[in-house]
Scaffold this motif. Structure first.
Motif, PDB file in Angstrom:
ATOM      1  N   UNK A  73      33.142  51.939  72.048  1.00  0.00           N
ATOM      2  CA  UNK A  73      34.516  52.278  72.388  1.00  0.00           C
ATOM      3  C   UNK A  73      34.877  51.771  73.772  1.00  0.00           C
ATOM      4  N   UNK A  74      36.202  51.631  74.001  1.00  0.00           N
ATOM      5  CA  UNK A  74      36.707  51.228  75.312  1.00  0.00           C
ATOM      6  C   UNK A  74      38.051  51.887  75.550  1.00  0.00           C
ATOM      7  N   UNK A  75      38.329  52.194  76.841  1.00  0.00           N
ATOM      8  CA  UNK A  75      39.607  52.801  77.187  1.00  0.00           C
ATOM      9  C   UNK A  75      39.732  52.943  78.688  1.00  0.00           C
ATOM     10  N   UNK A  76      40.949  53.249  79.160  1.00  0.00           N
ATOM     11  CA  UNK A  76      41.191  53.290  80.607  1.00  0.00           C
ATOM     12  C   UNK A  76      41.791  54.591  81.110  1.00  0.00           C
ATOM     13  N   UNK A  77      42.314  55.459  80.234  1.00  0.00           N
ATOM     14  CA  UNK A  77      43.069  56.618  80.702  1.00  0.00           C
ATOM     15  C   UNK A  77      42.349  57.927  80.403  1.00  0.00           C
ATOM     16  N   UNK A  78      42.868  59.016  80.958  1.00  0.00           N
ATOM     17  CA  UNK A  78      42.295  60.330  80.689  1.00  0.00           C
ATOM     18  C   UNK A  78      42.373  60.677  79.210  1.00  0.00           C
ATOM     19  N   UNK A  79      43.369  60.169  78.516  1.00  0.00           N
ATOM     20  CA  UNK A  79      43.479  60.416  77.081  1.00  0.00           C
ATOM     21  C   UNK A  79      42.428  59.641  76.285  1.00  0.00           C
ATOM     22  N   UNK A  80      41.705  58.735  76.956  1.00  0.00           N
ATOM     23  CA  UNK A  80      40.614  58.005  76.311  1.00  0.00           C
ATOM     24  C   UNK A  80      39.247  58.623  76.577  1.00  0.00           C
ATOM     25  N   UNK A  81      39.169  59.598  77.481  1.00  0.00           N
ATOM     26  CA  UNK A  81      37.866  60.123  77.894  1.00  0.00           C
ATOM     27  C   UNK A  81      37.075  60.674  76.714  1.00  0.00           C
ATOM     28  N   UNK A  82      37.738  61.450  75.850  1.00  0.00           N
ATOM     29  CA  UNK A  82      37.018  62.025  74.706  1.00  0.00           C
ATOM     30  C   UNK A  82      36.569  60.936  73.736  1.00  0.00           C
ATOM     31  N   UNK A  83      37.356  59.871  73.611  1.00  0.00           N
ATOM     32  CA  UNK A  83      36.980  58.739  72.766  1.00  0.00           C
ATOM     33  C   UNK A  83      35.705  58.089  73.287  1.00  0.00           C
ATOM     34  N   UNK A  84      35.635  57.870  74.586  1.00  0.00           N
ATOM     35  CA  UNK A  84      34.462  57.226  75.189  1.00  0.00           C
ATOM     36  C   UNK A  84      33.227  58.109  75.068  1.00  0.00           C
ATOM     37  N   UNK A  85      33.412  59.419  75.211  1.00  0.00           N
ATOM     38  CA  UNK A  85      32.275  60.338  75.079  1.00  0.00           C
ATOM     39  C   UNK A  85      31.762  60.400  73.646  1.00  0.00           C
ATOM     40  N   UNK A  86      32.635  60.161  72.676  1.00  0.00           N
ATOM     41  CA  UNK A  86      32.247  60.263  71.271  1.00  0.00           C
ATOM     42  C   UNK A  86      31.496  59.036  70.767  1.00  0.00           C
ATOM     43  N   UNK A  87      31.475  57.963  71.553  1.00  0.00           N
ATOM     44  CA  UNK A  87      30.838  56.719  71.126  1.00  0.00           C
ATOM     45  C   UNK A  87      29.383  56.662  71.579  1.00  0.00           C
ATOM     46  N   UNK A  88      28.612  55.809  70.931  1.00  0.00           N
ATOM     47  CA  UNK A  88      27.232  55.581  71.344  1.00  0.00           C
ATOM     48  C   UNK A  88      27.176  54.805  72.659  1.00  0.00           C
ATOM     49  N   UNK A  89      28.102  53.842  72.818  1.00  0.00           N
ATOM     50  CA  UNK A  89      28.246  53.120  74.083  1.00  0.00           C
ATOM     51  C   UNK A  89      29.730  52.916  74.335  1.00  0.00           C
ATOM     52  N   UNK A  90      30.123  52.894  75.615  1.00  0.00           N
ATOM     53  CA  UNK A  90      31.539  52.750  75.917  1.00  0.00           C
ATOM     54  C   UNK A  90      31.739  51.992  77.223  1.00  0.00           C
ATOM     55  N   UNK A  91      32.971  51.498  77.426  1.00  0.00           N
ATOM     56  CA  UNK A  91      33.332  50.712  78.602  1.00  0.00           C
ATOM     57  C   UNK A  91      34.708  51.129  79.097  1.00  0.00           C
ATOM     58  N   UNK A  92      34.895  51.072  80.404  1.00  0.00           N
ATOM     59  CA  UNK A  92      36.216  51.251  81.002  1.00  0.00           C
ATOM     60  C   UNK A  92      36.441  50.179  82.050  1.00  0.00           C
ATOM     61  N   UNK A  93      37.709  49.777  82.269  1.00  0.00           N
ATOM     62  CA  UNK A  93      38.000  48.757  83.282  1.00  0.00           C
ATOM     63  C   UNK A  93      38.003  49.349  84.678  1.00  0.00           C
ATOM     64  N   UNK A  94      38.201  48.495  85.678  1.00  0.00           N
ATOM     65  CA  UNK A  94      38.228  48.933  87.066  1.00  0.00           C
ATOM     66  C   UNK A  94      39.587  49.439  87.512  1.00  0.00           C
ATOM     67  N   UNK A  95      40.522  49.600  86.576  1.00  0.00           N
ATOM     68  CA  UNK A  95      41.834  50.169  86.873  1.00  0.00           C
ATOM     69  C   UNK A  95      42.074  51.347  85.933  1.00  0.00           C
ATOM     70  N   UNK A  96      43.157  52.083  86.163  1.00  0.00           N
ATOM     71  CA  UNK A  96      43.523  53.176  85.268  1.00  0.00           C
ATOM     72  C   UNK A  96      43.085  54.533  85.798  1.00  0.00           C
TER      73      UNK A  96
END
Length: 284
Positions: A222-245
């Motif tokens: 999974x990948x995402x940049x906002x607080x609304x993506x945090x649960x998505x990133x936690x639910x994945x086996x591996x995740x990425x976020x950019x240096x902004x957001x």
């Protein structure tokens, strides 16, 4: 995370599911490109969204090629807070997604069409656990100042959002709204010029778990940049976020997370390259 295969009529033989946020993660408006190189060295861009006759969202051509390949070799699931109507304006490279998650998890699209049973389940949980949307919207209207409020919207009768002039927005307003909304079962997120008020049961991760169950995927990225993506990133086996957001601004971390330094459209390219490498069979 429990992603054990549970085959259904939607089962797909591909074992890797990639769920990615879109805006400011894979695609970028002109204002969000953050191109920090001389104009003559800027990457070529592909427009993937037109709104009111004008180009709106872009990714680099390199990112487009990576996304095309990723969509052909994994179960790629666009995962967005956009409404279904807003999502349908986007024309991503590669084959059409079999599943997409819209309205922050309130809608699951199957071959482009909303799954009505999933929508009924979500609205039932919201009704049981949260203050009514009408109460939240009334509070937003009462406390927002016309001097900085540009638009006041409701998305598919699920959540509310404001479009604001960030330069005039008081520094404590979002924090005060969060303090009011939290006890009522709502979450607040500031993304660019938009302030979202979203019921807590309305999550991308819940919809992701349902799509994972249906497809039988055994590994989730999974990948995402906002607080609304945090649960998505936690639910994945591996995740990425950019240096902004929002997540980068808060220094948000998780055991399965790679925090990238790249910002803007360059981050979208790096995210897609990372997802492609992680999804390769020899990386399993």
């Amino acid at each position: 995370m429990n992603t054990a295969p549970h085959r259904t009529q939607d089962s797909d033989p591909r074992s890797v599911l990639v769920a990615s946020d879109l805006d400011r993660t894979l695609i970028y408006s002109a204002a969000a490109l953050a191109l920090d190189v001389p104009d003559a060295e800027a990457p070529r861009l592909l427009c993937v969204e037109v709104y009111q006759g004008k180009p709106l969202s872009y990714l680099t051509e390199t990112a487009a090629a990576l996304l095309d390949g990723l969509a052909r070799t994994t179960h790629f699931v666009p995962t967005t807070t956009r409404t279904v109507e807003q999502y349908r304006r986007i024309h991503l490279p590669g084959p059409a997604a079999r599943h997409a998650i819209c309205s922050n998890g309130g809608q699951i699209l199957v071959n482009g069409e909303p799954d009505e049973e999933w929508r009924r389940q979500v609205t039932g949980r919201i009704a049981d656990e949260c203050a009514p949307l009408e109460e939240v919207r009334a509070h937003l209207r009462h406390t927002a100042d016309p001097a900085w409020l540009l638009k006041d919207r409701v998305a598919e009768n699920l959540f509310a959002y404001l479009v604001v002039d960030r330069a005039l927005l008081p520094g404590t307003w979002v924090k005060d709204l969060s303090a009011w909304a939290g006890p009522r079962g709502w979450t607040v997120s500031l993304q660019g010029r938009k302030i979202y008020a979203v019921p807590k049961p309305l999550t991308k991760s819940a919809a992701l778990r349902e799509v994972t169950r249906r497809t039988g995927a055994t590994r989730v990225l999974a990948a995402g940049d906002s607080l609304l993506d945090a649960d998505l990133l936690l639910a994945a086996d591996r995740s990425w976020r950019p240096g902004h957001g929002e997540l980068a601004d808060e220094g948000w971390q998780a055991p399965n997370l790679t925090a990238l330094p790249e910002r803007g459209v360059a981050a979208g390219e790096t995210i897609l390259r990372s997802l492609t490498r992680a999804a390769a069979p020899d990386r399993a």
